[in-house]
Scaffold this active site. Structure first.
Site, mmCIF file in Angstrom:
data_model
loop_
_atom_site.group_PDB
_atom_site.id
_atom_site.type_symbol
_atom_site.label_atom_id
_atom_site.label_comp_id
_atom_site.label_asym_id
_atom_site.label_seq_id
_atom_site.Cartn_x
_atom_site.Cartn_y
_atom_site.Cartn_z
ATOM 1 N N ASP A 150 0.851 -1.193 0.000
ATOM 2 C CA ASP A 150 0.000 0.000 0.000
ATOM 3 C C ASP A 150 0.893 1.252 0.000
ATOM 4 O O ASP A 150 1.855 1.338 0.779
ATOM 5 C CB ASP A 150 -0.877 -0.042 1.269
ATOM 6 N N HIS A 151 0.589 2.209 -0.857
ATOM 7 C CA HIS A 151 1.299 3.489 -0.906
ATOM 8 C C HIS A 151 2.819 3.372 -0.903
ATOM 9 O O HIS A 151 3.502 3.948 -0.039
ATOM 10 C CB HIS A 151 0.850 4.402 0.240
ATOM 11 N N SER A 176 -13.177 3.602 4.099
ATOM 12 C CA SER A 176 -13.871 3.119 5.298
ATOM 13 C C SER A 176 -15.180 3.874 5.443
ATOM 14 O O SER A 176 -15.287 5.056 5.063
ATOM 15 C CB SER A 176 -13.004 3.346 6.539
HETATM 16 P P1 13P Z 1 -9.352 4.216 5.305
HETATM 17 O O1 13P Z 1 -8.549 5.043 6.261
HETATM 18 O O2 13P Z 1 -10.603 4.912 4.883
HETATM 19 O O3 13P Z 1 -9.638 2.867 5.832
HETATM 20 O O4 13P Z 1 -8.486 4.037 3.963
HETATM 21 C C1 13P Z 1 -7.443 3.113 3.902
HETATM 22 C C2 13P Z 1 -6.634 3.269 2.665
HETATM 23 O O5 13P Z 1 -7.002 3.935 1.710
HETATM 24 C C3 13P Z 1 -5.340 2.567 2.633
HETATM 25 O O6 13P Z 1 -4.618 2.830 1.467
HETATM 26 O O1 G3H Z 2 -2.312 4.386 3.883
HETATM 27 C C1 G3H Z 2 -3.131 4.374 4.767
HETATM 28 C C2 G3H Z 2 -3.425 3.195 5.594
HETATM 29 O O2 G3H Z 2 -4.505 3.467 6.433
HETATM 30 C C3 G3H Z 2 -2.195 2.717 6.336
HETATM 31 O O3 G3H Z 2 -1.977 3.472 7.452
HETATM 32 O O4 G3H Z 2 0.463 4.047 7.388
HETATM 33 O O5 G3H Z 2 -0.829 4.016 9.544
HETATM 34 O O6 G3H Z 2 -0.257 1.885 8.387
HETATM 35 P P1 G3H Z 2 -0.555 3.355 8.240
HETATM 36 ZN ZN ZN Z 3 -4.732 4.767 0.700
#
Ligand code: 13P
Ligand code: G3H
Ligand code: ZN
Length: 360
Positions: free
Chosen positions: A83-84, A235
């Protein structure tokens, strides 16, 4: 074993018109909750780990935990997604640890808080796509900056997310640019910005089209009907969980998330991956508060974690059903990475740009 790539999974979802929730995890309990829910309803799974999750659990622990989940649930296709990702190294090391998909988030610079320009985004995303496709892994790109249309700011969680304010224009993905971006980078999936943001505090009221611009998704899908779209910050922040959290000593100000019916509307218009982290966190921590407040002598972590896991499992099961993913795991025949790599090399998986405006 059923480790699937994002591309193969989302191609299946597109053929059958469903969406796949992508749940973030940091620990074993979250992994088990997701897999138990998926097995109960026969849904394919996307588990995603942020850079924060990787440093919290450690790459070795995280990757071996996913191996264990895969072994426990061999019937469930499981995509492990970064993710990201903020740069090439994050994406390359993820693949090394068994991730079958990475997000190269070039909407922000490598510091993960400064908005990047379009050329930077295209360049870094294109290079990560080239690298990932050589080994058959998939890539999600992002165009437009995630942030609130109410106040123009992004979110900051664990140091990730836009700092400061940007223009409304930067917070809304431009549909023409989206066509150009997909063509130039060859991403497998495209995350778009239309007013959602990470965390619990997305909207100060129930969102309408002014602050949650679902029309942007519809417009992009019209121009890129063959591109898998991704909704971040999705979410729903259910009222019942906010209430439980506050009933047992929490002080969460009233807030609104993305209504499930808006996500379902997105799925009708090309959204195939729906990112959810906050709801899972809240499902667990509302229970921590409840257990802590109800039994002040309790000190066995399992007495907190077991019901918290049950609560997260229920949330995941609901989303698998609401997004139409339930019932599809057993219909997928998972292809190995080597086969995906071969298909990329042959050009068979190149983006098919189509639709009214792109052709015009
Ligand atoms: P939420 O914070 O809405 O759950 O989004 C999570 C998200 O986009 C992780 O990349
Ligand atoms: O990218 C957003 C997700 O909610 C992950 O959050 O970086 O706190 O793990 P985090
Ligand atoms: Zn995200």
């Amino acid at each position: 074993m059923a480790r699937i790539t994002l591309r193969q999974l989302l191609d299946h979802a597109a053929e059958r018109g469903y969406g796949v929730p992508a749940f973030n995890i940091n620990n074993m309990e979250q992994g088990l909750a997701i897999m138990e829910a998926a097995a109960a309803v026969d849904a394919p799974v996307i588990i995603q780990a942020s850079r924060g999750a990787r440093s919290y659990a450690g790459d070795i622990m995280l990757s071996k935990m996913i191996d264990a989940l895969e072994e426990m649930y061999p019937q469930i296709p499981l995509c492990l997604h970064q993710d990201h990702g903020n740069d090439e190294a994050t994406c390359a090391t993820a693949i090394k640890y068994g991730f079958t998909s990475v997000m190269m988030d070039g909407s922000l610079k490598a510091d993960a808080k400064t908005a990047a320009d379009y050329e930077y985004n295209v360049d870094i995303t294109r290079r990560v796509v080239e690298m990932a496709h050589w080994v058959g892994a998939s890539v999600e790109g992002e165009l437009g900056v995630l942030g609130s249309l109410e106040h123009g700011g992004g979110e900051q969680e664990d140091g990730h997310g836009l700092e400061g304010k940007v223009s409304r224009e930067q917070l809304l993905t431009d549909p023409d640019q989206a066509v150009d971006f997909v063509r130039a980078t060859k991403v497998d999936a495209l995350a778009i910005a239309m007013g959602t943001s990470h965390g619990a505090y997305k909207f100060s009221r129930k969102p309408d089209g002014e602050i949650l611009a679902m029309n942007v998704i519809e417009e992009i899908h019209r121009r890129l009907p063959n591109t898998h779209l991704v909704m971040h910050g999705s979410s729903s922040v259910p009222q019942a969980l906010q209430d439980m959290f506050n009933q047992f000593g929490g002080e969460m100000p009233q807030t609104w998330g993305v209504p499930v019916e808006e996500i379902v509307r997105g799925i009708r218009h090309g959204v195939r991956k729906v990112n959810i982290d906050t709801d899972c966190r809240l499902a667990m921590t509302a229970i921590f508060r409840k257990v802590g407040a109800s039994s002040k002598v309790e000190f066995d972590p399992r007495k907190f974690l077991k019901p918290a896991m049950d609560s997260m499992r229920e949330l995941c099961r609901e989303r698998f059903e609401q997004f139409g993913a339930a019932g599809n795991a057993s219909k997928i025949k998972v292809l190995p990475l080597s086969e995906m790599a071969k298909r990329y090399r042959s050009g068979a998986l190149d983006p098919r740009i189509g639709g009214m405006t792109a052709a015009a």
